[in-house]
Design a protein around this motif. Structure first.
Motif, mmCIF file in Angstrom:
data_model
loop_
_atom_site.group_PDB
_atom_site.id
_atom_site.type_symbol
_atom_site.label_atom_id
_atom_site.label_comp_id
_atom_site.label_asym_id
_atom_site.label_seq_id
_atom_site.Cartn_x
_atom_site.Cartn_y
_atom_site.Cartn_z
ATOM 1 N N MET A 18 0.832 -1.200 0.000
ATOM 2 C CA MET A 18 0.000 0.000 0.000
ATOM 3 C C MET A 18 0.866 1.249 0.000
ATOM 4 O O MET A 18 0.569 2.231 -0.692
ATOM 5 N N GLY A 19 1.929 1.226 0.765
ATOM 6 C CA GLY A 19 2.848 2.356 0.789
ATOM 7 C C GLY A 19 3.518 2.568 -0.555
ATOM 8 O O GLY A 19 3.669 3.706 -1.013
ATOM 9 N N LEU A 20 3.909 1.480 -1.197
ATOM 10 C CA LEU A 20 4.513 1.601 -2.529
ATOM 11 C C LEU A 20 3.513 2.148 -3.548
ATOM 12 O O LEU A 20 3.874 2.958 -4.413
ATOM 13 N N ALA A 21 2.269 1.700 -3.448
ATOM 14 C CA ALA A 21 1.239 2.237 -4.347
ATOM 15 C C ALA A 21 1.050 3.730 -4.104
ATOM 16 O O ALA A 21 0.860 4.504 -5.053
ATOM 17 N N GLY A 22 1.131 4.157 -2.859
ATOM 18 C CA GLY A 22 1.036 5.581 -2.555
ATOM 19 C C GLY A 22 2.194 6.366 -3.136
ATOM 20 O O GLY A 22 2.010 7.446 -3.696
ATOM 21 N N LEU A 23 3.405 5.820 -3.021
ATOM 22 C CA LEU A 23 4.566 6.498 -3.588
ATOM 23 C C LEU A 23 4.476 6.577 -5.109
ATOM 24 O O LEU A 23 4.835 7.600 -5.709
ATOM 25 N N ILE A 24 4.003 5.514 -5.731
ATOM 26 C CA ILE A 24 3.838 5.518 -7.189
ATOM 27 C C ILE A 24 2.813 6.564 -7.598
ATOM 28 O O ILE A 24 3.023 7.322 -8.552
ATOM 29 N N SER A 25 1.723 6.645 -6.870
ATOM 30 C CA SER A 25 0.682 7.613 -7.196
ATOM 31 C C SER A 25 1.181 9.051 -7.042
ATOM 32 O O SER A 25 0.903 9.903 -7.885
ATOM 33 N N ILE A 26 1.931 9.311 -5.990
ATOM 34 C CA ILE A 26 2.471 10.660 -5.800
ATOM 35 C C ILE A 26 3.509 10.975 -6.872
ATOM 36 O O ILE A 26 3.570 12.106 -7.370
ATOM 37 N N SER A 27 4.311 9.984 -7.261
ATOM 38 C CA SER A 27 5.285 10.243 -8.327
ATOM 39 C C SER A 27 4.591 10.486 -9.663
ATOM 40 O O SER A 27 5.096 11.251 -10.491
ATOM 41 N N LEU A 28 3.421 9.883 -9.884
ATOM 42 C CA LEU A 28 2.653 10.196 -11.097
ATOM 43 C C LEU A 28 2.159 11.641 -11.067
ATOM 44 O O LEU A 28 2.097 12.300 -12.099
ATOM 45 N N PHE A 29 1.817 12.124 -9.898
ATOM 46 C CA PHE A 29 1.372 13.502 -9.757
ATOM 47 C C PHE A 29 2.524 14.470 -10.018
ATOM 48 O O PHE A 29 2.358 15.471 -10.709
#
Length: 86
Positions: free
Chosen positions: A24-35
């Motif tokens: 879940m944390g990795l998915a959050g980091l990926i999502s923020i990096s997409l932003f």
């Protein structure tokens, strides 16, 4: 005997929870990096405008990171620190 079996079962669930928290944390980091910068994730240059600055990705990323920290913060901190030093 049943006490040892209960402890083993509990450890198995704790391990599954930690793994899910890290994911879940990795998915959050990926999502923020997409932003911030979709090129980091290998998004084609034609599609980067759709991802960059999209508030949805920022909110999802923050939400995932908050849930990951809430459920199990220590493994996430370890993953972030490992990613930071690479």
């Amino acid at each position: 005997m049943s006490h040892a079996r209960d402890v083993r079962g509990l450890r198995r669930y704790v391990l599954m929870g930690q793994i899910l928290s890290i994911l879940m944390g990795l998915a959050g980091l990926i999502s923020i990096s997409l932003f911030i910068d979709p090129a980091i994730m290998g998004i084609a240059s034609k599609q980067q405008a759709e991802y960059r600055g999209n508030l949805f990705f920022l909110m999802v990323g923050i939400g995932f990171l908050c849930f990951a920290l809430l459920f199990n913060g220590m493994p996430l901190i370890l993953v972030v620190s490992l990613l930071h030093f690479e």
